[in-house]
Motif scaffolding. Structure first.
Motif, short mmCIF file in Angstrom:
data_model
loop_
_atom_site.label_atom_id
_atom_site.label_comp_id
_atom_site.label_asym_id
_atom_site.label_seq_id
_atom_site.Cartn_x
_atom_site.Cartn_y
_atom_site.Cartn_z
N SER A 149 0.66 -1.24 0.05
CA SER A 149 0.04 0.04 -0.07
C SER A 149 0.83 1.19 0.07
N THR A 150 0.23 2.31 0.66
CA THR A 150 1.09 3.45 0.67
C THR A 150 2.16 3.90 1.39
N HIS A 151 3.48 4.42 0.89
CA HIS A 151 4.62 4.63 1.51
C HIS A 151 5.07 6.18 1.27
N ASN A 152 5.90 6.61 2.30
CA ASN A 152 6.77 7.65 1.92
C ASN A 152 8.00 7.56 2.75
N GLY B 115 7.08 -0.62 12.10
CA GLY B 115 8.63 -0.87 12.05
C GLY B 115 9.17 -0.41 10.78
N MET B 116 8.36 0.19 9.65
CA MET B 116 8.97 0.46 8.63
C MET B 116 9.81 1.91 8.81
N LYS B 117 11.06 1.54 8.99
CA LYS B 117 12.04 2.71 9.41
C LYS B 117 13.37 2.37 8.65
N VAL C 58 11.44 7.45 8.31
CA VAL C 58 10.42 6.66 8.40
C VAL C 58 9.44 6.72 7.26
N CYS C 59 8.72 5.56 7.09
CA CYS C 59 7.45 5.70 6.27
C CYS C 59 6.21 6.03 7.40
N GLU C 60 5.62 7.11 7.19
CA GLU C 60 4.75 7.66 8.08
C GLU C 60 3.33 6.84 8.34
N PRO C 61 2.79 6.27 7.24
CA PRO C 61 1.91 5.28 7.51
C PRO C 61 2.32 3.77 8.27
N HIS C 62 3.56 3.77 8.03
CA HIS C 62 3.99 2.12 8.82
C HIS C 62 4.99 2.23 9.91
N GLU C 63 5.15 3.56 10.56
CA GLU C 63 6.12 3.76 11.43
C GLU C 63 5.79 2.61 12.68
CU LIG Z 1 5.18 2.29 4.35
#
Ligand SMILES: [Cu+2]
Length: 160
Positions: A105-108, A152-154, A144-149
């Motif tokens: 899904s969405t990442h940044n 652990g998406m860091k 970080v990926c804000e939606p998945h912080e």
């Molecule tokens: Cu993400």
């Protein structure tokens, strides 16, 4: 993705033989075996990434590269919620290019808590999105990926 990684590896002067293990696999496999290990990860980065499933305490040493790619939406953290490699060490003047896989899904890409310098913009779902930043100053840059912080998406770029 595998093909692009091979091209980057060739630019970096890595011997072709080390790429054999990459062929034919899922696109989000770890790149860590392709490059030397970076073992001098600062303690605050280790702590920051303590809930990041694809971080094992070491990074990838790309200090010989002028451009380095990081996968956004690699497998990890329970889904395709990982940056790969999670930690990369580079030299000053290196451009890091984050490349979205279209998975998870969405990442940044953003420095934590709205700080500078990293911000790719609002999170997007895309298999063609890229974000590039050239690191001039030494230091450890957490992101970080804000939606998945929470999942652990860091990651971190360590400029040495
Ligand atoms: Cu993400």
């Amino acid at each position: 993705m595998v093909q692009r990684r091979a091209v980057l590896a060739a630019i970096g002067g890595i011997a072709g033989g080390s790429l054999a293990g990459c062929s034919g696999d899922e696109p989000a496999e770890s790149t860590e075996s392709d490059y030397p290990e970076y073992t001098d990860v600062p303690d605050d980065v280790k702590e920051y990434l303590s809930n990041t499933s694809n971080f094992d305490g070491t990074g990838v040493d790309r200090t010989d590269a002028e451009e380095v790619s990081v996968t956004v939406g690699a497998r990890g953290n329970g889904s395709y919620w990982a940056f790969d490699p999670a930690v990369v060490a580079v030299s000053p003047g290196t451009t890091v290019v984050w490349e979205w896989t279209g998975r998870g899904s969405t990442h940044n890409v953003a420095s934590p808590d709205g700080r500078e310098p990293l911000y790719s913009g609002p999170a997007v779902t895309s298999s063609s999105e890229t974000y590039a930043y050239t690191f001039e100053e030494s230091g450890a840059y957490q992101y970080v990926c804000e939606p998945h912080e929470i999942q652990g998406m860091k990651g971190a770029v360590i400029v040495v």
